[in-house]
Design a protein around this motif. Structure first.
Motif, PDB file in Angstrom:
ATOM      1  N   GLN A   1       0.802  -1.222   0.000  1.00  0.00           N
ATOM      2  CA  GLN A   1       0.000   0.000   0.000  1.00  0.00           C
ATOM      3  C   GLN A   1       0.836   1.273   0.000  1.00  0.00           C
ATOM      4  OE1 GLN A   1      -2.133   0.340   3.852  1.00  0.00           O
ATOM      5  NE2 GLN A   1      -0.940  -1.407   4.524  1.00  0.00           N
ATOM      6  N   ALA A   2       2.129   1.147  -0.237  1.00  0.00           N
ATOM      7  CA  ALA A   2       3.025   2.292  -0.081  1.00  0.00           C
ATOM      8  C   ALA A   2       3.227   3.040  -1.391  1.00  0.00           C
ATOM      9  CB  ALA A   2       4.369   1.829   0.459  1.00  0.00           C
ATOM     10  N   GLU A   3       2.794   4.280  -1.422  1.00  0.00           N
ATOM     11  CA  GLU A   3       3.065   5.127  -2.588  1.00  0.00           C
ATOM     12  C   GLU A   3       4.476   5.686  -2.557  1.00  0.00           C
ATOM     13  OE1 GLU A   3      -0.499   7.719  -3.703  1.00  0.00           O
ATOM     14  OE2 GLU A   3      -0.902   7.227  -1.593  1.00  0.00           O
ATOM     15  N   ILE A   4       4.985   5.921  -1.353  1.00  0.00           N
ATOM     16  CA  ILE A   4       6.359   6.394  -1.157  1.00  0.00           C
ATOM     17  C   ILE A   4       6.991   5.511  -0.083  1.00  0.00           C
ATOM     18  CG2 ILE A   4       7.849   8.322  -0.489  1.00  0.00           C
ATOM     19  CD1 ILE A   4       5.573  10.224  -1.311  1.00  0.00           C
ATOM     20  N   VAL A   5       8.148   4.929  -0.386  1.00  0.00           N
ATOM     21  CA  VAL A   5       8.848   4.051   0.550  1.00  0.00           C
ATOM     22  C   VAL A   5      10.157   4.713   0.969  1.00  0.00           C
ATOM     23  CG1 VAL A   5       9.885   1.783   0.919  1.00  0.00           C
ATOM     24  CG2 VAL A   5       7.865   2.016  -0.553  1.00  0.00           C
ATOM     25  N   VAL A   6      10.401   4.788   2.269  1.00  0.00           N
ATOM     26  CA  VAL A   6      11.645   5.333   2.825  1.00  0.00           C
ATOM     27  C   VAL A   6      12.384   4.204   3.524  1.00  0.00           C
ATOM     28  CG1 VAL A   6      12.665   7.018   4.397  1.00  0.00           C
ATOM     29  CG2 VAL A   6      10.534   7.577   3.177  1.00  0.00           C
ATOM     30  N   LYS A  48      10.806  -9.493  -5.920  1.00  0.00           N
ATOM     31  CA  LYS A  48       9.553  -9.932  -5.311  1.00  0.00           C
ATOM     32  C   LYS A  48       8.877  -8.800  -4.549  1.00  0.00           C
ATOM     33  CE  LYS A  48       7.711 -13.055  -1.777  1.00  0.00           C
ATOM     34  NZ  LYS A  48       8.046 -14.118  -0.776  1.00  0.00           N
ATOM     35  N   THR A  49       9.631  -8.112  -3.708  1.00  0.00           N
ATOM     36  CA  THR A  49       9.011  -7.072  -2.877  1.00  0.00           C
ATOM     37  C   THR A  49       8.687  -5.816  -3.682  1.00  0.00           C
ATOM     38  OG1 THR A  49      11.246  -6.414  -2.151  1.00  0.00           O
ATOM     39  CG2 THR A  49       9.989  -7.875  -0.702  1.00  0.00           C
ATOM     40  N   LEU A  50       9.503  -5.504  -4.682  1.00  0.00           N
ATOM     41  CA  LEU A  50       9.191  -4.353  -5.541  1.00  0.00           C
ATOM     42  C   LEU A  50       7.888  -4.570  -6.301  1.00  0.00           C
ATOM     43  CD1 LEU A  50      12.745  -3.544  -6.920  1.00  0.00           C
ATOM     44  CD2 LEU A  50      11.388  -2.073  -5.420  1.00  0.00           C
ATOM     45  N   ALA A  51       7.615  -5.823  -6.659  1.00  0.00           N
ATOM     46  CA  ALA A  51       6.391  -6.129  -7.396  1.00  0.00           C
ATOM     47  C   ALA A  51       5.136  -5.918  -6.548  1.00  0.00           C
ATOM     48  CB  ALA A  51       6.435  -7.565  -7.902  1.00  0.00           C
ATOM     49  N   LEU A  52       5.293  -5.855  -5.229  1.00  0.00           N
ATOM     50  CA  LEU A  52       4.156  -5.638  -4.345  1.00  0.00           C
ATOM     51  C   LEU A  52       3.699  -4.189  -4.310  1.00  0.00           C
ATOM     52  CD1 LEU A  52       5.347  -7.753  -1.285  1.00  0.00           C
ATOM     53  CD2 LEU A  52       3.567  -8.394  -2.920  1.00  0.00           C
ATOM     54  N   LEU A  53       4.590  -3.276  -4.678  1.00  0.00           N
ATOM     55  CA  LEU A  53       4.272  -1.855  -4.584  1.00  0.00           C
ATOM     56  C   LEU A  53       3.175  -1.465  -5.564  1.00  0.00           C
ATOM     57  CD1 LEU A  53       7.912  -0.433  -4.513  1.00  0.00           C
ATOM     58  CD2 LEU A  53       6.335  -0.544  -2.564  1.00  0.00           C
ATOM     59  N   PRO A  54       2.374  -0.465  -5.221  1.00  0.00           N
ATOM     60  CA  PRO A  54       1.457   0.092  -6.214  1.00  0.00           C
ATOM     61  C   PRO A  54       2.249   0.608  -7.422  1.00  0.00           C
ATOM     62  CG  PRO A  54       0.950   0.914  -4.009  1.00  0.00           C
ATOM     63  CD  PRO A  54       2.251   0.199  -3.903  1.00  0.00           C
ATOM     64  N   MET A  55       1.697   0.445  -8.599  1.00  0.00           N
ATOM     65  CA  MET A  55       2.381   0.878  -9.817  1.00  0.00           C
ATOM     66  C   MET A  55       2.777   2.345  -9.722  1.00  0.00           C
ATOM     67  SD  MET A  55       3.520   0.074 -12.823  1.00  0.00           S
ATOM     68  CE  MET A  55       2.710  -1.457 -13.317  1.00  0.00           C
ATOM     69  N   GLY A  56       4.060   2.626 -10.025  1.00  0.00           N
ATOM     70  CA  GLY A  56       4.550   4.005 -10.030  1.00  0.00           C
ATOM     71  C   GLY A  56       5.003   4.514  -8.684  1.00  0.00           C
ATOM     72  N   ALA A  57       5.125   3.649  -7.682  1.00  0.00           N
ATOM     73  CA  ALA A  57       5.570   4.078  -6.351  1.00  0.00           C
ATOM     74  C   ALA A  57       6.969   4.675  -6.419  1.00  0.00           C
ATOM     75  CB  ALA A  57       5.547   2.903  -5.383  1.00  0.00           C
ATOM     76  N   CYS A  58       7.279   5.518  -5.441  1.00  0.00           N
ATOM     77  CA  CYS A  58       8.584   6.171  -5.360  1.00  0.00           C
ATOM     78  C   CYS A  58       9.376   5.621  -4.182  1.00  0.00           C
ATOM     79  CB  CYS A  58       8.421   7.682  -5.211  1.00  0.00           C
ATOM     80  SG  CYS A  58       7.640   8.481  -6.633  1.00  0.00           S
ATOM     81  N   VAL A  64       8.232   1.023 -10.507  1.00  0.00           N
ATOM     82  CA  VAL A  64       8.732   2.107  -9.660  1.00  0.00           C
ATOM     83  C   VAL A  64       8.820   3.353 -10.525  1.00  0.00           C
ATOM     84  CG1 VAL A  64      10.708   2.976  -8.345  1.00  0.00           C
ATOM     85  CG2 VAL A  64       9.987   0.583  -8.092  1.00  0.00           C
ATOM     86  N   GLY A  65       8.184   4.424 -10.068  1.00  0.00           N
ATOM     87  CA  GLY A  65       8.155   5.644 -10.864  1.00  0.00           C
ATOM     88  C   GLY A  65       9.421   6.454 -10.763  1.00  0.00           C
ATOM     89  N   HIS A  66      10.025   6.484  -9.579  1.00  0.00           N
ATOM     90  CA  HIS A  66      11.240   7.265  -9.377  1.00  0.00           C
ATOM     91  C   HIS A  66      11.919   6.778  -8.110  1.00  0.00           C
ATOM     92  CE1 HIS A  66      13.978  10.716  -9.122  1.00  0.00           C
ATOM     93  NE2 HIS A  66      13.607  11.025 -10.359  1.00  0.00           N
ATOM     94  N   ALA A  67      13.236   6.912  -8.075  1.00  0.00           N
ATOM     95  CA  ALA A  67      14.005   6.550  -6.888  1.00  0.00           C
ATOM     96  C   ALA A  67      14.993   7.659  -6.566  1.00  0.00           C
ATOM     97  CB  ALA A  67      14.754   5.232  -7.102  1.00  0.00           C
ATOM     98  N   THR A  68      15.043   8.047  -5.310  1.00  0.00           N
ATOM     99  CA  THR A  68      16.056   8.982  -4.824  1.00  0.00           C
ATOM    100  C   THR A  68      16.985   8.187  -3.906  1.00  0.00           C
ATOM    101  OG1 THR A  68      14.668  10.944  -4.991  1.00  0.00           O
ATOM    102  CG2 THR A  68      16.477  11.026  -3.416  1.00  0.00           C
ATOM    103  N   LEU A  69      18.251   8.101  -4.293  1.00  0.00           N
ATOM    104  CA  LEU A  69      19.210   7.225  -3.623  1.00  0.00           C
ATOM    105  C   LEU A  69      20.379   8.048  -3.091  1.00  0.00           C
ATOM    106  CD1 LEU A  69      19.249   4.478  -6.402  1.00  0.00           C
ATOM    107  CD2 LEU A  69      17.757   4.599  -4.394  1.00  0.00           C
ATOM    108  N   ASP A  70      20.629   7.893  -1.808  1.00  0.00           N
ATOM    109  CA  ASP A  70      21.731   8.633  -1.169  1.00  0.00           C
ATOM    110  C   ASP A  70      22.892   7.713  -0.798  1.00  0.00           C
ATOM    111  OD1 ASP A  70      22.732  11.163   0.100  1.00  0.00           O
ATOM    112  OD2 ASP A  70      22.601   9.948   1.928  1.00  0.00           O
ATOM    113  N   VAL A  71      22.646   6.406  -0.787  1.00  0.00           N
ATOM    114  CA  VAL A  71      23.661   5.441  -0.363  1.00  0.00           C
ATOM    115  C   VAL A  71      23.736   4.307  -1.375  1.00  0.00           C
ATOM    116  CG1 VAL A  71      23.596   5.919   2.113  1.00  0.00           C
ATOM    117  CG2 VAL A  71      21.871   4.419   1.116  1.00  0.00           C
ATOM    118  N   PHE A  72      24.949   3.718  -1.490  1.00  0.00           N
ATOM    119  CA  PHE A  72      25.188   2.760  -2.554  1.00  0.00           C
ATOM    120  C   PHE A  72      26.139   1.673  -2.063  1.00  0.00           C
ATOM    121  CE2 PHE A  72      24.391   6.997  -4.060  1.00  0.00           C
ATOM    122  CZ  PHE A  72      23.339   6.813  -4.931  1.00  0.00           C
TER     123      PHE A  72
END
Length: 310
Positions: free
Chosen positions: A188-193, A209-219, A243-251
């Motif tokens: 149910q997460a539109e935005i995941v932190v 597997k877990t990414l496929a659970l997100l609502p389409m276009g989640a960030c 996934v609509g967009h990802a903001t990544l600070d760590v790698f």
């Protein structure tokens, strides 16, 4: 006999921390010696960062505790030569910085700021976002940083779900835990932190597997640890629009290599591990309080559970 405190971190930090630690230990009423060099068997406490070079604690026979300057302790928690208490850094400066960064990027996604900044096509499209109370945000990890971020988002009336490995109770936040709770939270997460620690149990928390659970276009917003995400799975999910967009600070590798596909991806924002950092003034206060506690026989703050890795 004075308390000997070894500072083992990057040399350029010593002039910053030395007066702050000296002030705090003096105010605590302790007789102490601070320095970057001691005979190992004379050291009582180590103020520590992994990039300071100290890895073998075997000669430190008088050592009472290692006090980390970093919130993440994955580089030391498994060190077999470290047998004394290990405390991680939890300070209000670091927590405040992380909260500000997370809230800023959640609001950026919620309000559609990227679209408004980049699209200047002369077309008047009055498409207002929903209210925060209608936006579902999921915070994975409810430690000190995750709880602070979840509370701040809930205070802005976001519908916040938090997930952790064990049960938590945070006012205004729907708290879930365990494997079933993770699946429910993500579905149910539109935005995941992501604010989980880096442990074997959390690696690739976001995978195909877990990414496929997100609502389409989640960030997705990751200021936690790079290994929390399966990079190939995320790139695939970005390609399909799952996934609509990802903001990544760590790698996984930092600095992020110049040829990494994240740099050029139109739906990825890269920030150079700046979400938050240890603030010397507040960090020194935490370190000094733990040394005072150690000398007075009180429990240390923010001890790491070595079996869990955080």
């Amino acid at each position: 006999m004075p308390v000997n405190v070894l500072f083992s971190a990057r040399p350029e930090l010593w002039p910053v921390y030395e007066p702050l630690l000296a002030k705090g230990l003096t105010e605590a009423g302790l007789d102490f010696c601070l320095g970057t060099e001691f005979a190992p068997d004379q050291v009582d406490y180590v103020v520590y960062a992994p990039n300071g070079g100290l890895m073998d604690f075997t000669p430190y026979t008088r050592l009472k505790a290692v006090l980390s300057l970093w919130a993440g302790v994955e580089q030391i928690a498994g060190n077999a030569t470290l047998t004394v208490p290990l405390a991680r850094m939890v300070d209000h400066g670091l927590t405040q910085g992380m909260t500000e960064w997370v809230v800023g990027h959640v609001l950026r996604y919620h309000l559609g700021m990227d679209h408004h900044i980049t699209v200047q096509d002369g077309v008047w499209t009055p498409d207002a976002p929903p209210l925060a109370s209608e936006r579902l945000v999921c915070v994975l990890g409810l430690g000190a940083l995750g709880e602070a971020a979840a509370r701040a988002l809930a205070a802005l009336n976001f519908h916040v779900t938090g997930w952790s490995r064990t049960s938590k109770d945070i006012p205004g936040v729907t708290c879930l835990y365990g494997e079933d709770g993770l699946l429910t939270a993500l579905s149910q997460a539109e935005i995941v932190v992501l604010l989980l620690p880096d442990t074997p149990a959390t690696e690739n928390t976001l995978n195909s597997k877990t990414l496929a659970l997100l609502p389409m276009g989640a960030c997705i917003i990751n200021p936690g640890r790079g290994p929390l995400i399966d990079d190939n799975a995320l790139l695939d999910a970005l390609k399909t629009g799952q996934v609509g967009h990802a903001t990544l600070d760590v790698f996984r590798v930092e600095p992020l290599p110049p040829d990494h596909p994240y740099w050029a991806h139109p739906n990825v924002t890269v920030t150079p591990h700046i979400a938050s950092e240890t603030r010397p003034v507040t960090a020194a206060q935490v370190i000094c309080e733990n040394i005072r506690r150690g000398e007075e026989g009180e429990p240390f703050l923010h001890l790491v559970d070595r079996t869990l890795g955080y």
